[in-house]
Scaffold this motif. Sequence first.
Motif, PDB file in Angstrom:
ATOM      1  N   VAL A   1      24.794  26.794  45.031  1.00  0.00           N
ATOM      2  CA  VAL A   1      26.128  26.204  45.085  1.00  0.00           C
ATOM      3  C   VAL A   1      26.144  25.013  44.134  1.00  0.00           C
ATOM      4  O   VAL A   1      25.418  24.037  44.340  1.00  0.00           O
ATOM      5  N   PHE A   2      26.955  25.124  43.087  1.00  0.00           N
ATOM      6  CA  PHE A   2      27.081  24.050  42.104  1.00  0.00           C
ATOM      7  C   PHE A   2      28.191  23.124  42.560  1.00  0.00           C
ATOM      8  O   PHE A   2      29.360  23.514  42.607  1.00  0.00           O
ATOM      9  N   ALA A   3      27.812  21.915  42.936  1.00  0.00           N
ATOM     10  CA  ALA A   3      28.770  20.907  43.407  1.00  0.00           C
ATOM     11  C   ALA A   3      28.472  19.600  42.690  1.00  0.00           C
ATOM     12  O   ALA A   3      27.727  18.757  43.191  1.00  0.00           O
ATOM     13  N   PRO A   4      29.051  19.410  41.476  1.00  0.00           N
ATOM     14  CA  PRO A   4      28.749  18.211  40.693  1.00  0.00           C
ATOM     15  C   PRO A   4      29.259  16.916  41.321  1.00  0.00           C
ATOM     16  O   PRO A   4      28.740  15.848  41.033  1.00  0.00           O
ATOM     17  N   ASP A   5      30.239  17.017  42.198  1.00  0.00           N
ATOM     18  CA  ASP A   5      30.775  15.847  42.895  1.00  0.00           C
ATOM     19  C   ASP A   5      29.990  15.656  44.190  1.00  0.00           C
ATOM     20  O   ASP A   5      29.983  16.540  45.059  1.00  0.00           O
TER      21      ASP A   5
ATOM     22  N   PRO B   1      17.848  30.247  51.674  1.00  0.00           N
ATOM     23  CA  PRO B   1      18.852  31.152  51.092  1.00  0.00           C
ATOM     24  C   PRO B   1      20.014  30.483  50.369  1.00  0.00           C
ATOM     25  O   PRO B   1      20.540  31.030  49.407  1.00  0.00           O
ATOM     26  N   VAL B   2      20.443  29.297  50.818  1.00  0.00           N
ATOM     27  CA  VAL B   2      21.568  28.612  50.181  1.00  0.00           C
ATOM     28  C   VAL B   2      21.114  27.222  49.753  1.00  0.00           C
ATOM     29  O   VAL B   2      20.632  26.440  50.583  1.00  0.00           O
ATOM     30  N   VAL B   3      21.257  26.929  48.464  1.00  0.00           N
ATOM     31  CA  VAL B   3      20.834  25.640  47.921  1.00  0.00           C
ATOM     32  C   VAL B   3      22.033  24.996  47.221  1.00  0.00           C
ATOM     33  O   VAL B   3      22.714  25.639  46.429  1.00  0.00           O
ATOM     34  N   ILE B   4      22.270  23.717  47.544  1.00  0.00           N
ATOM     35  CA  ILE B   4      23.403  22.969  46.995  1.00  0.00           C
ATOM     36  C   ILE B   4      22.874  21.948  45.995  1.00  0.00           C
ATOM     37  O   ILE B   4      21.981  21.164  46.323  1.00  0.00           O
ATOM     38  N   GLY B   5      23.431  21.951  44.781  1.00  0.00           N
ATOM     39  CA  GLY B   5      22.968  21.018  43.771  1.00  0.00           C
ATOM     40  C   GLY B   5      24.069  20.563  42.835  1.00  0.00           C
ATOM     41  O   GLY B   5      25.094  21.222  42.691  1.00  0.00           O
ATOM     42  N   SER B   6      23.813  19.434  42.185  1.00  0.00           N
ATOM     43  CA  SER B   6      24.813  18.863  41.279  1.00  0.00           C
ATOM     44  C   SER B   6      24.597  19.273  39.821  1.00  0.00           C
ATOM     45  O   SER B   6      25.430  18.997  38.972  1.00  0.00           O
ATOM     46  N   THR B   7      23.474  19.924  39.538  1.00  0.00           N
ATOM     47  CA  THR B   7      23.226  20.475  38.203  1.00  0.00           C
ATOM     48  C   THR B   7      22.652  21.880  38.360  1.00  0.00           C
ATOM     49  O   THR B   7      21.937  22.152  39.334  1.00  0.00           O
ATOM     50  N   LEU B   8      22.959  22.751  37.417  1.00  0.00           N
ATOM     51  CA  LEU B   8      22.403  24.106  37.494  1.00  0.00           C
ATOM     52  C   LEU B   8      20.899  24.095  37.309  1.00  0.00           C
ATOM     53  O   LEU B   8      20.199  24.915  37.904  1.00  0.00           O
ATOM     54  N   ALA B   9      20.394  23.161  36.514  1.00  0.00           N
ATOM     55  CA  ALA B   9      18.955  23.086  36.272  1.00  0.00           C
ATOM     56  C   ALA B   9      18.180  22.836  37.563  1.00  0.00           C
ATOM     57  O   ALA B   9      17.037  23.259  37.696  1.00  0.00           O
ATOM     58  N   ALA B  10      18.800  22.173  38.524  1.00  0.00           N
ATOM     59  CA  ALA B  10      18.130  21.848  39.786  1.00  0.00           C
ATOM     60  C   ALA B  10      18.171  22.996  40.789  1.00  0.00           C
ATOM     61  O   ALA B  10      17.485  22.945  41.817  1.00  0.00           O
ATOM     62  N   LEU B  11      18.947  24.033  40.515  1.00  0.00           N
ATOM     63  CA  LEU B  11      19.104  25.135  41.463  1.00  0.00           C
ATOM     64  C   LEU B  11      18.071  26.225  41.198  1.00  0.00           C
ATOM     65  O   LEU B  11      17.991  26.754  40.089  1.00  0.00           O
TER      66      LEU B  11
END
Length: 143
Positions: free
Chosen positions: A33-37, A71-81
């Motif tokens: 989950v890409f959540a930059p905010d 199974p579900v990972v939330i991060g603010s950058t795609l590189a961190a996922l």
Amino acid sequence: MTEIRFYHNAPDRLRVACVLAAKASGGGHKVSVFAPDGGVARHFDQMLWSYQPLAFVPHVAAGSTLAAETPVVIGSTLAALPHHDVLINLGETLPAGFERFQLVLEIVGPTDPERQAARGRYRSYKDGGYTLSAHDLAQRSGE
């Protein structure tokens, strides 16, 4: 090639993201989950804890030591996922590096700014030759 699905007319983007994350992870997919905010990321995390009273969607923040096996990972950058299966984009822009995912889910709310941002992302995906599909949530019940 990456498949892109747009879910538009979402009355609550984060609620729809919860449903999609639960369905995907319940089906054996790994979800990023890409959540930059940061505020959106925290709210989404809280919603995953409580949106299904009798079920739990295992999830962690990207910086967690358990991220690779959750199974579900939330991060603010795609590189961190760590996962490359399903990406739920909660940002307003096209995330750089999205093409490494098999499936990208875009959720569009009812406001004009959300729709305008989504139209820009849609055009970018289309110009890139990606397979696109659109799902109108106003025509569905229960989501």
